[in-house]
Design an enzyme around this catalytic site. Structure first.
Site, mmCIF file in Angstrom:
data_model
loop_
_atom_site.group_PDB
_atom_site.id
_atom_site.type_symbol
_atom_site.label_atom_id
_atom_site.label_comp_id
_atom_site.label_asym_id
_atom_site.label_seq_id
_atom_site.Cartn_x
_atom_site.Cartn_y
_atom_site.Cartn_z
ATOM 1 C CG HIS A 2 3.366 -5.840 -8.669
ATOM 2 N ND1 HIS A 2 2.673 -6.778 -9.380
ATOM 3 C CD2 HIS A 2 3.514 -6.354 -7.422
ATOM 4 C CE1 HIS A 2 2.413 -7.816 -8.603
ATOM 5 N NE2 HIS A 2 2.919 -7.586 -7.411
ATOM 6 C CG ASP A 42 -0.218 -0.802 -9.336
ATOM 7 O OD1 ASP A 42 -1.102 -0.963 -8.477
ATOM 8 O OD2 ASP A 42 0.706 -1.619 -9.531
ATOM 9 C CD GLN A 63 1.648 -2.691 -1.739
ATOM 10 O OE1 GLN A 63 1.420 -2.386 -0.569
ATOM 11 N NE2 GLN A 63 1.748 -3.943 -2.138
ATOM 12 C CE LYS A 69 -1.271 -6.134 -3.266
ATOM 13 N NZ LYS A 69 -0.238 -7.079 -2.845
ATOM 14 C CB CYS A 117 5.652 -9.397 -7.993
ATOM 15 S SG CYS A 117 5.011 -10.947 -7.391
HETATM 16 C C1 LIG Z 1 2.078 -2.420 -6.544
HETATM 17 C C2 LIG Z 1 1.245 -3.634 -6.824
HETATM 18 N N1 LIG Z 1 0.547 -3.717 -7.962
HETATM 19 C C3 LIG Z 1 -0.227 -4.783 -8.241
HETATM 20 C C4 LIG Z 1 -0.331 -5.846 -7.394
HETATM 21 C C5 LIG Z 1 -1.169 -7.033 -7.791
HETATM 22 O O1 LIG Z 1 -2.307 -7.174 -7.018
HETATM 23 P P1 LIG Z 1 -3.182 -8.497 -7.046
HETATM 24 O O2 LIG Z 1 -2.469 -9.471 -6.180
HETATM 25 O O3 LIG Z 1 -4.507 -8.145 -6.503
HETATM 26 O O4 LIG Z 1 -3.303 -8.951 -8.444
HETATM 27 C C6 LIG Z 1 0.376 -5.808 -6.193
HETATM 28 C C7 LIG Z 1 0.288 -6.912 -5.224
HETATM 29 O O5 LIG Z 1 1.033 -7.846 -5.176
HETATM 30 C C8 LIG Z 1 1.191 -4.687 -5.904
HETATM 31 O O6 LIG Z 1 1.918 -4.613 -4.781
#
Ligand SMILES: Cc1ncc(COP(=O)(O)O)c(C=O)c1O
Lengths: 139, 401
Positions: free
Chosen positions: B120, B197, B200, B223, B359
């Protein structure tokens, strides 16, 4: 200020559209009617970024009136662009600067297509159109 | 018999959307919230707001206690040995930025940061920019055909110059669990700091950061059925000690003078300014709610929904799945159909799915795609949500073909 003929037609067609399905079909039909862009017009300079689909916009002033031409690989967006051009083509720079396009799309029952979260490209095209028209105003 | 979520009624948002004719299948972007969370949010404000870690007065003491109790809950949720190992940020994205700035001083030109091809933007851009600032090499681990990080190639690419290894646990596009045990072991063998990370991953099943053995684990409240505006960063104690402070002001300082200052250790030293107090307290309520659910029943329901999703997609001609999704979501494109057209027609029919690059632009580009449609599931989804999605998909395809 009277509406261009194409715009009258668009209003008549979309105004009586009873549901999303007919509206979608109509958009696709209008999209088919867009004149194709020449190969050399599908160039980086005419490319509108900020869309998920590929979009090109070319515009020129003819005797003080704007003529825009567009192309896109997405069919519904092509339809949206067609009804946009129906409204703006032939306008002067001053008219173009004044026109309320959100209202135009609302009249066609397409207001939601302009919402800020949409990345369908319509907003980016409008932005580019204003830039082109704005640049032309600068002496 | 259609799948019924016994928890759906706990989520006013999903019911409200349903009442409005909206089928919400975008929980991987952000999840709906349980009533218990809404109650906590209202309860905090209605009961009297106060700042935390500052005042001696009763409201301040009460807010601080509630705030810190959420930290304890988050630690328990992740099986962190000590609550002081949980840092609250404003988002998962901010947690990655904290790491990239906090570790910058350790990295020398020519050293490597290793990520994977499916990251991401949140776990890509902070490292990419750090690499540019410090003249580091950003190494990207390739994927195999199923969307898993290729272990053999990873073993060759993670080397003695690798200082940071930052990988996603569960891709937000491909929906498969990465072989983290093997990958983290490769990083540790080279002495790299390991970052996971879990934005998810944390939403599906329980994860144990100790067992995982990573130095840092990042996730996001919104989430995980909590409020937005709160991210979580877990760190192993020795790893946390290596972080430099990065945002300054508020109660993160121990002693301040005009020309110099000394800062607190983690967690408070990394929570500059007034933190998202209400959000953190409300996240505690979401975690309480989740902890009280029958985890096996939730997992079984999610697995059954996912199987229904995959079966429906596979039953339709011309659908290309991205990777081999195993849980929570599936992304796809359809032959000769433009994503934007499909997204338009699904939206017209009240189907809330995500279309675009999710993203993860470089990943989509590497798959040769400008975008894809993603259907993602929450524990409150019913089989009927998927049935509505498929009916809408069929309608859209009929119109487009
Ligand atoms: C795999 C992953 N990492 C990071 C993020 C970023 O999270 P946040 O929206 O809390 O900054 C997301 C969410 O969009 C995501 O799906």
């Amino acid at each position: 200020m009277s509406l261009p003929v194409d715009a009258e037609q668009a209003l008549a067609a979309f105004g009586q559209c009873p549901g999303w399905e007919q509206r979608a079909r109509l958009l696709m039909q209008w999209g088919e009617r867009l004149p194709a862009l020449r190969e050399e017009e599908r160039c980086e300079a005419n490319r509108v970024h900020g869309c998920e689909s590929q979009v090109w916009l070319a515009g020129e002033l003819q005797n003080g009136h704007w003529q825009f031409r567009v192309a896109s690989d997405a069919r519904l967006l092509r339809g949206l662009l067609a009804v946009l051009l129906a409204r703006v083509n032939g306008l002067t720079g001053a008219q173009l600067a004044e026109i309320d396009l959100a209202d135009w799309f609302a009249q066609l029952g397409l207001a939601r297509q302009l919402s800020p979260s949409r990345s369908n490209g319509l907003n980016a095209v409008l932005q580019r159109m204003r830039e082109l028209a704005g640049d032309a105003q600068v002496p | 018999m259609s799948l019924i979520s016994p928890w759906r009624a706990d989520f006013p948002g999903i019911l409200a959307l349903d009442g409005e004719g909206q089928t919400y299948l975008d929980s991987a972007a952000t999840a709906q919230k349980p009533q218990a969370m809404l109650d906590a949010l209202l309860g905090y404000y209605a009961g009297g707001a106060a700042n935390v870690h500052r005042a001696q007065h009763l409201p301040g003491e009460r807010a601080t206690r509630a705030f810190e109790s959420s930290r304890d809950q988050a630690a328990r949720w992740l099986n962190a040995p000590d609550s002081a190992q949980i840092l609250f940020t404003r988002s998962a994205t901010e947690a990655f930025n904290l790491l990239a700035y906090g570790l910058e001083h350790e990295l020398q030109a020519g050293e490597q940061i290793v990520i994977s091809a499916l990251e991401h933007h949140a776990n890509l851009l902070p490292w990419q920019q750090l690499a540019q600032r410090r003249n580091l090499e950003l190494v990207v681990l390739p994927l195999d055909a199923a969307g898993l990080i290729d272990l053999e190639q990873a073993a060759g690419l993670i080397g003695p110059r690798t200082r940071v290894l930052a990988l996603s646990q569960l891709s937000n596009v491909l929906g498969c669990w990465q072989p983290l045990a093997e990958l983290l072991a490769l990083g540790k063998a080279r002495g790299a700091l390991t970052v996971v990370d879990g934005a998810q991953g944390v939403v599906h099943g329980r994860h144990d950061v100790e067992a995982l053995g990573c130095d840092f684990y990042v996730c996001s409240s919104h989430k995980l059925y909590g409020p937005d505006g709160v991210g979580l960063l877990y760190g192993r104690k020795p790893a946390l000690q290596r972080l430099r402070h990065w945002q300054f002001g508020g109660e993160m300082v121990r002693v301040a003078d005009y020309q110099s200052a000394e800062f607190r250790a983690a967690p408070l030293g990394f929570e500059a300014g007034t933190p998202p107090i209400a959000g953190v307290i409300a996240l505690g309520a979401s975690l309480d709610y989740l902890a009280a659910l029958d985890a096996a029943a939730v997992a079984a329901h999610e697995a059954a929904l996912h199987a229904q999703l995959l079966a429906g997609l596979r039953a339709r001609a011309g659908i290309r799945l991205l990777g081999a999704p195993r849980v929570a979501l599936a992304s796809f494109v359809i032959e000769d159909v433009h994503n934007a057209d499909l997204a338009h027609l699904l939206t017209e029919q009240g189907i809330a799915v995500r279309a675009g690059h999710h993203c993860a632009m470089p990943l989509l580009k590497s798959l040769g795609l400008a975008g894809a449609i993603r259907v993602s599931l929450g524990l409150y989804n019913d089989g009927a949500d998927l049935e509505r999605f498929f009916a809408a998909l069929d309608q859209a395809l009929e119109l487009l073909r």
